[in-house]
Design a protein around this motif. Structure first.
Motif, mmCIF file in Angstrom:
data_model
loop_
_atom_site.group_PDB
_atom_site.id
_atom_site.type_symbol
_atom_site.label_atom_id
_atom_site.label_comp_id
_atom_site.label_asym_id
_atom_site.label_seq_id
_atom_site.Cartn_x
_atom_site.Cartn_y
_atom_site.Cartn_z
ATOM 1 N N SER A 149 4.836 -3.184 -35.055
ATOM 2 C CA SER A 149 5.370 -4.788 -35.068
ATOM 3 C C SER A 149 5.504 -5.306 -36.417
ATOM 4 N N CYS A 150 6.138 -6.179 -36.550
ATOM 5 C CA CYS A 150 6.488 -6.990 -37.987
ATOM 6 C C CYS A 150 5.275 -7.541 -38.612
ATOM 7 N N ASP A 151 5.319 -7.080 -39.824
ATOM 8 C CA ASP A 151 3.818 -7.873 -40.700
ATOM 9 C C ASP A 151 4.460 -9.068 -41.355
ATOM 10 N N ALA A 152 5.415 -9.709 -41.111
ATOM 11 C CA ALA A 152 6.038 -10.895 -41.549
ATOM 12 C C ALA A 152 5.588 -12.271 -40.618
ATOM 13 N N ASP A 153 5.275 -13.493 -41.307
ATOM 14 C CA ASP A 153 4.963 -14.614 -40.457
ATOM 15 C C ASP A 153 6.352 -15.419 -40.060
ATOM 16 N N LEU A 154 6.623 -15.548 -38.869
ATOM 17 C CA LEU A 154 7.880 -16.291 -38.494
ATOM 18 C C LEU A 154 8.271 -17.577 -39.565
ATOM 19 N N LEU A 168 15.135 -23.848 -32.860
ATOM 20 C CA LEU A 168 13.770 -23.308 -32.977
ATOM 21 C C LEU A 168 12.484 -24.195 -33.375
ATOM 22 N N SER A 169 12.740 -25.533 -33.303
ATOM 23 C CA SER A 169 11.474 -26.614 -33.651
ATOM 24 C C SER A 169 12.084 -27.814 -32.712
ATOM 25 N N ALA A 170 11.039 -28.426 -32.375
ATOM 26 C CA ALA A 170 11.055 -29.756 -31.663
ATOM 27 C C ALA A 170 9.912 -30.879 -31.982
ATOM 28 N N PHE A 243 3.530 -34.619 -32.569
ATOM 29 C CA PHE A 243 3.540 -33.173 -33.264
ATOM 30 C C PHE A 243 4.944 -32.697 -33.451
ATOM 31 N N ARG A 244 4.979 -31.612 -34.301
ATOM 32 C CA ARG A 244 6.216 -30.826 -34.376
ATOM 33 C C ARG A 244 5.700 -29.372 -33.918
ATOM 34 N N ILE A 245 6.826 -28.775 -33.233
ATOM 35 C CA ILE A 245 6.087 -27.583 -32.545
ATOM 36 C C ILE A 245 7.490 -26.590 -32.888
ATOM 37 N N THR A 246 6.996 -25.147 -33.394
ATOM 38 C CA THR A 246 7.892 -24.376 -33.670
ATOM 39 C C THR A 246 7.818 -23.178 -32.664
ATOM 40 N N ALA A 247 9.164 -22.281 -32.452
ATOM 41 C CA ALA A 247 9.143 -21.349 -31.601
ATOM 42 C C ALA A 247 8.184 -20.328 -32.082
ATOM 43 N N GLY A 248 7.981 -19.433 -30.876
ATOM 44 C CA GLY A 248 6.809 -18.499 -31.034
ATOM 45 C C GLY A 248 7.532 -17.047 -31.181
ATOM 46 N N CYS A 249 6.981 -16.207 -31.710
ATOM 47 C CA CYS A 249 7.759 -14.934 -32.145
ATOM 48 C C CYS A 249 6.353 -13.835 -31.871
ATOM 49 N N ASP A 250 6.413 -12.876 -30.940
ATOM 50 C CA ASP A 250 5.569 -11.793 -30.640
ATOM 51 C C ASP A 250 5.685 -10.615 -31.636
ATOM 52 N N ARG A 254 12.348 -6.296 -30.348
ATOM 53 C CA ARG A 254 13.432 -6.786 -29.390
ATOM 54 C C ARG A 254 13.610 -8.272 -29.427
ATOM 55 N N THR A 255 12.464 -8.840 -29.725
ATOM 56 C CA THR A 255 12.490 -10.373 -29.943
ATOM 57 C C THR A 255 13.069 -10.858 -31.305
ATOM 58 N N CYS A 256 12.784 -10.030 -32.131
ATOM 59 C CA CYS A 256 13.336 -10.362 -33.568
ATOM 60 C C CYS A 256 15.098 -10.267 -33.290
ATOM 61 N N ARG A 257 15.498 -9.347 -32.603
ATOM 62 C CA ARG A 257 16.807 -9.135 -32.549
ATOM 63 C C ARG A 257 17.329 -10.412 -31.446
ATOM 64 N N ALA A 258 16.983 -10.261 -30.313
ATOM 65 C CA ALA A 258 17.594 -11.303 -29.366
ATOM 66 C C ALA A 258 17.413 -12.593 -29.212
ATOM 67 N N LYS A 259 16.095 -13.019 -29.975
ATOM 68 C CA LYS A 259 15.650 -14.448 -29.944
ATOM 69 C C LYS A 259 16.248 -15.041 -31.328
ATOM 70 N N PHE A 260 16.095 -14.228 -32.283
ATOM 71 C CA PHE A 260 16.077 -14.937 -33.662
ATOM 72 C C PHE A 260 17.279 -14.275 -34.264
ATOM 73 N N GLY A 261 18.057 -13.339 -33.841
ATOM 74 C CA GLY A 261 19.096 -12.586 -34.555
ATOM 75 C C GLY A 261 18.725 -12.285 -35.879
ATOM 76 N N ASN A 262 17.787 -11.757 -36.148
ATOM 77 C CA ASN A 262 17.163 -11.412 -37.516
ATOM 78 C C ASN A 262 16.789 -9.982 -37.685
ATOM 79 N N LEU A 263 17.462 -9.136 -36.999
ATOM 80 C CA LEU A 263 17.059 -7.930 -37.143
ATOM 81 C C LEU A 263 17.053 -7.043 -38.616
ATOM 82 N N LEU A 264 17.880 -7.479 -39.329
ATOM 83 C CA LEU A 264 18.006 -6.933 -40.857
ATOM 84 C C LEU A 264 16.733 -7.342 -41.540
ATOM 85 N N ASN A 265 16.027 -8.216 -41.249
ATOM 86 C CA ASN A 265 14.799 -8.758 -41.892
ATOM 87 C C ASN A 265 13.246 -8.046 -41.097
#
Length: 298
Positions: A149-154, A168-170, A243-250, A254-265
């Motif tokens: 899994s990714c070791d970065a924080d969203l 990604l936030s509300a 409150f302000r809420i941000t999207a979750g990332c597991d 698959r989530t990095c690519r499909a949910k955030f379009g951030n596969l290169l990172n």
């Protein structure tokens, strides 16, 4: 002559009038000043409150990279420091500076400790705080973690995802809550159920203002949207708290690519063999042609 040299000269002369002062700066920028003198002292744009019931033991110092440390004991007699704030974590990792000051001439002073608040315990009318020196940072692990899994924080610099993106936030308010752990809310946009599971909320108002909490689940129950936190809010939740809420990332590829379009990172190693590979051995009927095992991204 610098303030430190002036103080040193007074100490050598035997006529110094010494007091100790502490500046505590919380992560939200709020500053507090305390002194063991019987009257308030002021310098560096801060008034150090007298009679706050704060006392600190000897600061232990050593050569090399060992951590300087001390323990501060205090009574909750200051109107600005409350047990509720301590228990809410507002003083966690607060920056601390301690001075020796000549109370007849506050320009004659010297910093004797700089660090942060470590473990903090409060109960009744008193508290005890562990003060950790700057060398404590050298005890923190650095470098990459080799995980599937990714070791970065969203949203951090390594991830690069912009959490200010409205998708990604509300921001919202509490419509109802249960046991400081679950709260009902109305999303400001059209977000799929579960979109915010694994994310975080930052309180914008109420008793928890400025504090963050991790989101365990984001569910739709009987037509209402509910958030479940990983742990109870540190201060009481009230109806209307915003409150302000941000999207979750597991942290999966698959989530990095499909949910955030951030596969290169993506900073994980999805093709790294697991523990079962270490104990694997050839068995009759299986193909052993030397090719790498296929990792199923889905």
């Amino acid at each position: 002559m610098s303030g430190s040299n002036t103080l040193q000269a007074k100490l050598r002369s035997g006529i110094a009038h010494i007091a100790r002062c502490w500046e505590v700066t919380r992560s939200d920028g709020v500053r507090f000043g305390f002194t063991d003198h019987d009257e308030p002292l002021s310098f560096d744009g801060l008034t150090f409150e007298a009679g706050a019931g704060l006392d600190a033991g000897t600061v232990e110092r050593s050569t090399g990279l060992s951590v300087d440390n001390a323990v501060a004991l205090g009574a909750l007699s200051s109107d600005r420091v409350t047990e509720a704030d301590i228990l809410a974590g507002r003083f966690d990792n607060a920056v601390v500076r301690q001075w020796l000051v000549d109370w007849t001439d506050v320009s004659a002073r010297r910093v004797v400790f700089e660090g942060s608040v470590g473990e903090l315990r409060a109960g009744g009318t008193a508290f005890e705080a562990e003060l950790r020196g700057k060398a404590e940072a050298l005890n923190q692990p650095v470098g990459r973690l080799f995980l599937q899994s990714c070791d970065a924080d969203l949203g951090d610099r390594a991830c690069g995802v912009d959490l200010t993106d409205p998708s990604l936030s509300a921001e919202s308010g509490v419509e109802a809550h249960e046991a400081q752990l679950r709260l009902r809310w109305i999303p400001s946009g059209d977000y799929d159920t579960g979109w915010f599971a694994g994310g975080a909320i930052t309180w914008l108002s109420g008793a928890n203002v400025g504090l963050r909490a991790r989101v365990r689940a984001d569910q739709t129950i009987e037509g209402a949207r509910w958030l479940t936190l990983w742990s109870e809010a540190r201060a009481p939740i009230a109806l209307g708290d915003t409150f302000r809420i941000t999207a979750g990332c597991d942290k999966s590829l698959r989530t990095c690519r499909a949910k955030f379009g951030n596969l290169l990172n993506f900073r994980g190693f999805p093709h790294m063999p697991g523990d079962d590979w270490v104990t694997a051995y050839p068995r009759t009927g299986e193909v052993h042609d030397g090719r790498s095992a296929h990792w199923n991204e889905d």
